[in-house]
Scaffold this active site. Structure first.
Site, mmCIF file in Angstrom:
data_model
loop_
_atom_site.group_PDB
_atom_site.id
_atom_site.type_symbol
_atom_site.label_atom_id
_atom_site.label_comp_id
_atom_site.label_asym_id
_atom_site.label_seq_id
_atom_site.Cartn_x
_atom_site.Cartn_y
_atom_site.Cartn_z
ATOM 1 N N SER A 6 0.860 -1.189 0.000
ATOM 2 C CA SER A 6 0.000 0.000 0.000
ATOM 3 C C SER A 6 0.890 1.230 0.000
ATOM 4 C CB SER A 6 -0.888 -0.002 1.246
ATOM 5 O OG SER A 6 -1.287 1.323 1.522
ATOM 6 N N HIS A 31 -1.149 -1.387 -4.323
ATOM 7 C CA HIS A 31 -2.417 -1.035 -3.662
ATOM 8 C C HIS A 31 -2.455 0.477 -3.429
ATOM 9 C CE1 HIS A 31 -5.891 -1.974 -0.997
ATOM 10 N NE2 HIS A 31 -5.446 -0.962 -0.264
ATOM 11 N N ASP A 33 -4.579 3.633 -1.935
ATOM 12 C CA ASP A 33 -5.635 4.003 -0.996
ATOM 13 C C ASP A 33 -6.148 5.410 -1.284
ATOM 14 O OD1 ASP A 33 -5.879 1.731 0.767
ATOM 15 O OD2 ASP A 33 -3.821 2.176 1.371
ATOM 16 N N MET A 35 -8.703 8.251 -0.281
ATOM 17 C CA MET A 35 -9.540 8.677 0.855
ATOM 18 C C MET A 35 -10.028 10.101 0.618
ATOM 19 S SD MET A 35 -7.320 7.257 4.038
ATOM 20 C CE MET A 35 -6.501 5.648 3.982
ATOM 21 N N HIS A 64 -8.259 1.112 -3.972
ATOM 22 C CA HIS A 64 -9.175 0.946 -2.838
ATOM 23 C C HIS A 64 -9.838 2.296 -2.558
ATOM 24 C CE1 HIS A 64 -9.396 -0.124 1.773
ATOM 25 N NE2 HIS A 64 -10.581 -0.013 1.227
ATOM 26 N N MET A 66 -11.913 4.600 -0.550
ATOM 27 C CA MET A 66 -12.536 4.851 0.764
ATOM 28 C C MET A 66 -13.182 6.228 0.687
ATOM 29 S SD MET A 66 -9.490 3.248 3.021
ATOM 30 C CE MET A 66 -8.401 3.365 1.604
ATOM 31 N N MET A 134 -11.253 -5.686 5.851
ATOM 32 C CA MET A 134 -10.450 -4.689 6.578
ATOM 33 C C MET A 134 -10.131 -5.231 7.970
ATOM 34 S SD MET A 134 -9.970 -2.274 4.462
ATOM 35 C CE MET A 134 -8.999 -1.304 5.610
ATOM 36 N N GLY A 139 -8.658 4.389 7.182
ATOM 37 C CA GLY A 139 -8.388 5.821 7.346
ATOM 38 C C GLY A 139 -6.915 6.157 7.463
ATOM 39 N N GLY A 141 -2.653 4.490 7.741
ATOM 40 C CA GLY A 141 -1.700 3.387 7.760
ATOM 41 C C GLY A 141 -1.145 3.230 9.169
ATOM 42 N N GLY A 142 -0.460 2.129 9.397
ATOM 43 C CA GLY A 142 0.258 1.945 10.650
ATOM 44 C C GLY A 142 -0.583 1.624 11.870
ATOM 45 N N ASP A 170 -6.476 -6.264 4.518
ATOM 46 C CA ASP A 170 -5.852 -4.935 4.515
ATOM 47 C C ASP A 170 -5.901 -4.322 5.913
ATOM 48 O OD1 ASP A 170 -4.937 -2.405 3.868
ATOM 49 O OD2 ASP A 170 -6.631 -1.884 2.573
ATOM 50 N N GLY A 171 -4.724 -3.990 6.441
ATOM 51 C CA GLY A 171 -4.647 -3.285 7.718
ATOM 52 C C GLY A 171 -3.808 -4.016 8.753
ATOM 53 N N GLY A 172 -2.667 -3.442 9.065
ATOM 54 C CA GLY A 172 -1.817 -4.010 10.115
ATOM 55 C C GLY A 172 -1.195 -5.347 9.773
ATOM 56 N N GLY A 192 1.213 -1.848 4.125
ATOM 57 C CA GLY A 192 1.779 -0.519 3.933
ATOM 58 C C GLY A 192 3.017 -0.329 4.780
ATOM 59 N N SER A 193 2.794 -0.014 6.067
ATOM 60 C CA SER A 193 3.933 0.326 6.928
ATOM 61 C C SER A 193 4.916 -0.833 7.075
ATOM 62 C CB SER A 193 3.441 0.805 8.289
ATOM 63 O OG SER A 193 2.480 -0.072 8.792
HETATM 64 C C1 DX5 Z 1 -6.179 1.660 5.677
HETATM 65 C C2 DX5 Z 1 -5.727 1.412 4.242
HETATM 66 C C3 DX5 Z 1 -4.615 0.434 4.180
HETATM 67 C C4 DX5 Z 1 -3.385 0.893 4.877
HETATM 68 C C5 DX5 Z 1 -2.532 -0.275 5.217
HETATM 69 O O1 DX5 Z 1 -7.212 2.546 5.698
HETATM 70 O O2 DX5 Z 1 -6.791 0.900 3.473
HETATM 71 O O3 DX5 Z 1 -4.345 0.000 2.865
HETATM 72 O O4 DX5 Z 1 -2.634 1.801 4.151
HETATM 73 O O5 DX5 Z 1 -1.449 0.189 5.931
HETATM 74 P P1 DX5 Z 1 -0.814 -0.675 7.085
HETATM 75 O O6 DX5 Z 1 -0.315 -1.927 6.431
HETATM 76 O O7 DX5 Z 1 0.272 0.187 7.613
HETATM 77 O O8 DX5 Z 1 -1.894 -0.954 8.081
HETATM 78 ZN ZN ZN Z 2 -6.301 -0.135 1.489
#
Ligand code: DX5
Ligand code: ZN
Length: 210
Positions: A6, A31, A33, A35, A64, A66, A134, A139, A141-142, A170-172, A192-193
């Protein structure tokens, strides 16, 4: 396992370079994101950014959305070069129509927030190419992975059965929960992170490709 970095956690001042770097490090998809500051508190990437990074790599773009009213905006991302467009079931009143519309142009995914039950998509499951679970509240990353979502991934896998639908998480996501997610049935990991904050993108991606 498909690994989709991401780019939300990439260095935006060198976005093109970062994308090439993860591609060389073994990423399968990119990926992206998007928003809007309404559906989620944050505002990130618009279609003009997607268009300009499209020339940097050949990998599939997993967009993605959002955003509220995705029906109003998704075509801009199709035109900018998206290969997958994923919309949130919570963000539209006419999910069936929207999914059918998107699928005329590219692959279509639906995403579920942590509190949204799987039954909300049972009537459109035959129309989708990707289901995104999710594992954080969208909203930012990290954030910390919500452990109880592993069970949801398992149930999603059961619901998908023999259908050819990508099951994405997706997420963490990191090297600790990746094996659990694989066991639960996920075949796409968005991270992502974990990738962009690591010293070696290659090592990080390798650890997720289990
Ligand atoms: C969250 C995003 C994710 C996010 C993932 O709202 O949809 O794609 O960037 O980042 P990590 O892997 O750091 O949770
Ligand atoms: Zn995402």
């Amino acid at each position: 396992m498909i690994v989709a970095p991401s780019i939300l956690s990439a260095d935006f001042s060198r976005l093109g370079e970062e994308i090439k770097k993860v591609a060389e490090a073994g990423a399968d998809w990119i990926h992206i994101d998007v928003m809007d500051g309404n559906f989620v508190p944050n505002i990130t990437i618009g279609s003009c950014v997607v268009r300009s990074i499209r020339k940097d790599v050949d990998l599939p773009f997993d967009v993605h959305l959002m955003i509220e009213k995705p029906e109003k905006h998704f075509m801009y991302f199709v035109d900018a070069g998206a290969d997958f467009i994923t919309v949130h079931v919570e963000a539209t009143k006419s999910l069936y129509r929207l999914v059918k519309e998107i699928s005329k142009h590219c692959k279509v995914g639906v995403a579920l927030n942590p509190a949204t039950p799987l039954c909300s998509i049972e009537n459109i499951i035959d129309e989708i190419d990707l289901l995104l679970i999710m594992t954080v509240e969208p909203g930012f990353g990290g954030q910390k992975f919500i452990e109880s979502m592993v069970k949801k991934v398992e149930k999603a896998k059961e619901m998908i059965g023999r259908r050819k639908i990508y099951l994405s998480v997706d997420g963490g996501v990191n090297d600790k929960n990746a094996p659990l997610l694989k066991k639960a049935g996920a075949n796409v990991l968005v991270a992502g992170s974990y990738i962009f904050c690591s010293k070696s993108y290659e090592e990080a991606i390798k650890k997720l490709k289990i």
